[in-house]
Design a protein around this motif. Structure first.
Motif: not given
Length: 327
Positions: A189-199
Motif C-alpha cells: 500500500y504505497a505509491p510506485l514513485v515518490l517525490p524524493d528519496v527521503t519519502s
C-alpha cells in the motif's frame, strides 16, 4: 485416407495404397504402425506380439514412414505461431517464448488475446507452493482476468501502486490472483514513485511494506510487464512530471520493467532507483523464472532492451512484435 490423433496431439494418417512395400511387408508395417501410433503400445510389447526384435520394430516403423504409410503432422493451435515462438526463444536465449497471433483491430484486442494465452501459460508452469511476484500493466490485467484456476501459491506485489492507466491497480491484481489460488497475498500500500528519496526511504521502513518486500528473496517466479519510453507507453513515465520524463529520456531511457529503467542496449539507468517502491534489478535477476507479458509494436524496441538486459527468462507477446524483434 484415414486420419487419427495420438494423445500427444500429433496427427497420424494411414493411406490404404500407394506404398512401395511388398504385400506381406505392407501388412506387417501397417500392423506395427497401428499398434504403436494408434494403440500406444511400446516397442517391446510390439516386438513380442509380432515375434521380432525391438530393433526390427524401429526399422519397420521407419520403413512405414518412408513408404508413406504413416504421416505425422505437428498440430499447434492457430492462435500460437510455433515457428516465430521457437525463433524468438533461440534469438534471445529464453527458456520459453509464446508468440500469439495478432488479431485485426484495436490494441485492446491484441492485449486480450495475449492475456488469454499468458493465463494458459501461467496455469501450465505455476505449481503448488510457488511464491509468485506480480507486477501491474494493462496486459497483465487481461492476463489476471483470464485466470480461472491456480494451485495454492503465495502472491507478492512487485511494485507500488500506479496512479492510473489500469482498471485495477497492483494491489487489486495481487488480491485477485491470491483469491483464485486460495493462498496468502502480500500487497504494498504505497505509491510506485515518490517525490524524493527521503519519502521513499520512510515508506520502505513501514512494517507492511517491509514485510511484503522481504518476500522477494523467496520468489520462485515473477510475472512482469514492460514499459516503453519512446514511443511513450509507460505507467512509470506517467507518474513523473513532463520535465522529469523528458530529462530521463534524454539520458537514454528506452524501457522499464518493475520501475527499473534501461537504455536501448539494456543497460541500467539508475536515476529513479532511490525514489521507487519496487523490487530491485538485482533481486529480480535472482528469481529463477521471470516471465514478461508485453505486446504491441509500439513496445517492440523496449521489449528488445529488456530481453537484451538478460532479466527475463520467458516472454509472451504477439506476432507483430516477434517479427520486429527478429528483423
Amino acid at each position: 485416407m484415414r486420419s487419427y490423433e495420438r494423445k500427444d496431439g500429433d496427427q497420424v494418417s494411414t493411406p490404404r495404397r500407394d506404398s512401395a512395400l511388398r504385400p506381406a511387408e505392407l501388412i506387417r508395417a501397417a500392423g506395427v504402425a497401428r499398434r504403436y501410433y494408434l494403440d500406444g503400445a511400446s516397442k517391446v510389447d510390439i516386438a513380442e506380439e509380432f515375434g521380432i526384435s525391438r530393433f526390427k520394430v524401429a526399422r519397420v516403423l521407419e520403413d512405414a514412414r518412408d513408404a508413406g504409410l504413416v504421416r505425422i503432422d505437428i498440430a499447434v493451435p492457430a492462435q500460437i505461431d510455433a515457428e516465430l515462438s521457437d525463433a524468438l526463444r533461440t534469438r534471445y536465449g529464453l527458456t520459453d517464448a509464446i508468440v500469439v497471433a495478432s488479431p485485426e483491430g484495436h490494441a485492446e484486442s491484441v492485449r486480450q488475446s495475449v492475456g488469454r494465452i499468458a493465463a494458459d501459460y501461467l496455469t501450465e508452469i505455476i505449481t503448488e507452493g510457488d511464491v509468485i511476484g506480480l507486477a501491474c500493466s494493462r496486459t497483465l490485467q487481461e492476463t489476471v482476468f483470464a485466470l480461472t484456476t491456480l494451485p495454492r501459491i503465495t502472491v507478492v506485489q512487485l511494485t507500488g501502486v500506479h496512479p492510473g492507466g489500469v482498471k485495477e491497480n497492483s494491489v487489486e491484481l495481487v488480491r485477485r490472483v491470491a483469491s483464485i489460488a486460495r493462498g496468502p497475498a502480500f500487497p504494498i500500500y504505497a505509491p510506485l514513485v515518490l517525490p524524493d528519496v527521503t519519502s521513499a526511504r520512510g515508506l520502505l521502513t513501514q512494517p507492511q511494506v517491509a514485510d511484503a518486500m522481504r518476500r522477494y528473496r523467496d520468489l520462485t517466479k515473477a510475472i512482469v510487464a514492460i514499459g516503453s519510453w519512446d514511443p511513450p507507453e509507460s505507467l512509470v513515465r506517467d507518474s513523473l512530471t513532463k520535465a522529469e520524463a523528458t530529462a530521463l529520456r534524454a539520458r537514454g531511457v528506452r524501457a522499464e520493467t518493475c520501475a527499473r529503467l534501461l537504455d536501448d542496449d539494456g543497460m541500467p539507468v539508475t536515476d529513479l532507483d532511490d525514489r521507487v517502491i519496487a523490487i530491485s534489478a538485482e533481486q529480480l535477476r535472482k528469481v529463477p523464472e521471470v516471465i514478461a507479458v508485453a505486446c504491441g509494436t509500439r513496445k517492440a524496441q523496449a521489449i528488445h532492451a529488456v530481453l537484451t538486459a538478460g532479466i527475463v527468462t520467458a516472454l509472451v507477446t504477439d506476432t507483430d512484435v516477434a517479427r520486429e524483434l527478429l528483423t
